[in-house]
Design a protein around this motif. Sequence first.
Motif, PDB file in Angstrom:
ATOM      1  N   MET A  89      -9.033   7.357 -10.101  1.00 45.92           N
ATOM      2  CA  MET A  89      -8.046   6.563 -10.791  1.00 45.92           C
ATOM      3  C   MET A  89      -8.624   5.178 -11.034  1.00 45.92           C
ATOM      4  O   MET A  89      -9.051   4.512 -10.103  1.00 45.92           O
ATOM      5  N   LYS A  90      -8.630   4.790 -12.274  1.00 49.58           N
ATOM      6  CA  LYS A  90      -9.119   3.462 -12.641  1.00 49.58           C
ATOM      7  C   LYS A  90      -7.931   2.517 -12.691  1.00 49.58           C
ATOM      8  O   LYS A  90      -6.951   2.780 -13.365  1.00 49.58           O
ATOM      9  N   ILE A  91      -8.021   1.434 -11.938  1.00 54.69           N
ATOM     10  CA  ILE A  91      -6.947   0.448 -11.959  1.00 54.69           C
ATOM     11  C   ILE A  91      -7.398  -0.764 -12.750  1.00 54.69           C
ATOM     12  O   ILE A  91      -8.567  -1.125 -12.735  1.00 54.69           O
ATOM     13  N   ASN A  92      -6.460  -1.356 -13.450  1.00 54.04           N
ATOM     14  CA  ASN A  92      -6.773  -2.515 -14.276  1.00 54.04           C
ATOM     15  C   ASN A  92      -6.203  -3.769 -13.638  1.00 54.04           C
ATOM     16  O   ASN A  92      -5.034  -4.076 -13.801  1.00 54.04           O
ATOM     17  N   LEU A  93      -7.052  -4.456 -12.911  1.00 59.10           N
ATOM     18  CA  LEU A  93      -6.686  -5.727 -12.310  1.00 59.10           C
ATOM     19  C   LEU A  93      -7.754  -6.747 -12.678  1.00 59.10           C
ATOM     20  O   LEU A  93      -8.950  -6.435 -12.645  1.00 59.10           O
ATOM     21  N   PRO A  94      -7.343  -7.970 -13.012  1.00 65.21           N
ATOM     22  CA  PRO A  94      -8.350  -9.002 -13.298  1.00 65.21           C
ATOM     23  C   PRO A  94      -9.091  -9.395 -12.021  1.00 65.21           C
ATOM     24  O   PRO A  94      -8.603  -9.147 -10.916  1.00 65.21           O
ATOM     25  N   ASP A  95     -10.258  -9.980 -12.178  1.00 70.00           N
ATOM     26  CA  ASP A  95     -11.019 -10.441 -11.013  1.00 70.00           C
ATOM     27  C   ASP A  95     -10.358 -11.695 -10.452  1.00 70.00           C
ATOM     28  O   ASP A  95     -10.348 -12.738 -11.106  1.00 70.00           O
ATOM     29  N   LYS A  96      -9.775 -11.556  -9.281  1.00 73.67           N
ATOM     30  CA  LYS A  96      -9.127 -12.675  -8.607  1.00 73.67           C
ATOM     31  C   LYS A  96      -9.395 -12.567  -7.115  1.00 73.67           C
ATOM     32  O   LYS A  96      -9.814 -11.519  -6.623  1.00 73.67           O
ATOM     33  N   LEU A  97      -9.114 -13.641  -6.395  1.00 78.89           N
ATOM     34  CA  LEU A  97      -9.259 -13.605  -4.942  1.00 78.89           C
ATOM     35  C   LEU A  97      -8.082 -12.903  -4.280  1.00 78.89           C
ATOM     36  O   LEU A  97      -8.245 -12.234  -3.265  1.00 78.89           O
ATOM     37  N   TYR A  98      -6.883 -13.072  -4.852  1.00 81.35           N
ATOM     38  CA  TYR A  98      -5.676 -12.490  -4.269  1.00 81.35           C
ATOM     39  C   TYR A  98      -4.778 -11.914  -5.354  1.00 81.35           C
ATOM     40  O   TYR A  98      -4.705 -12.460  -6.460  1.00 81.35           O
ATOM     41  N   TYR A  99      -4.109 -10.818  -5.008  1.00 82.70           N
ATOM     42  CA  TYR A  99      -3.175 -10.154  -5.920  1.00 82.70           C
ATOM     43  C   TYR A  99      -1.816 -10.062  -5.239  1.00 82.70           C
ATOM     44  O   TYR A  99      -1.730  -9.741  -4.055  1.00 82.70           O
ATOM     45  N   SER A 100      -0.767 -10.297  -6.000  1.00 86.99           N
ATOM     46  CA  SER A 100       0.580 -10.163  -5.441  1.00 86.99           C
ATOM     47  C   SER A 100       0.916  -8.679  -5.299  1.00 86.99           C
ATOM     48  O   SER A 100       0.292  -7.816  -5.931  1.00 86.99           O
ATOM     49  N   ILE A 101       1.919  -8.386  -4.511  1.00 88.79           N
ATOM     50  CA  ILE A 101       2.313  -6.991  -4.298  1.00 88.79           C
ATOM     51  C   ILE A 101       2.813  -6.376  -5.605  1.00 88.79           C
ATOM     52  O   ILE A 101       2.604  -5.195  -5.867  1.00 88.79           O
TER      53      ILE A 101
END
Length: 114
Positions: free
Chosen positions: A1-13
């Motif tokens: 499964m490919k997830i699309n999240l930007p490169d960040k230090l932290y992600y919210s729930i």
Amino acid sequence: MKINLPDKLYYSIGEVAKAFDVNTSLIRYWEQEFPIIKPKKNRKGNRYFTPEDIKNLQMIYHLVKEKGYTLDGARVALTTNSKISETITLIDRLEFVKAELIKLKESLGEREEE
């Protein structure tokens, strides 16, 4: 499964739940069930997930949702099988290649019709 999240230090729930297409309650439940998920929490108690947490969630998602493991089975697999991360990376690459081949096939089919 490919997830699309930007490169960040932290992600919210919310970002994490949306990326995995699950409810936030499932993310919180997995956090309780799997000790490898350790999001940072601010004073209000908001969870912030690191890229390492995202990788661990991806392994859990793969085992539970895609492979059909029980939570106990997934917990055991995570502790005994060190190659799960490599397997998931390989699956993601293969899915990408498959998608590209399908696009190529469709574009060739359109050319033949012209």
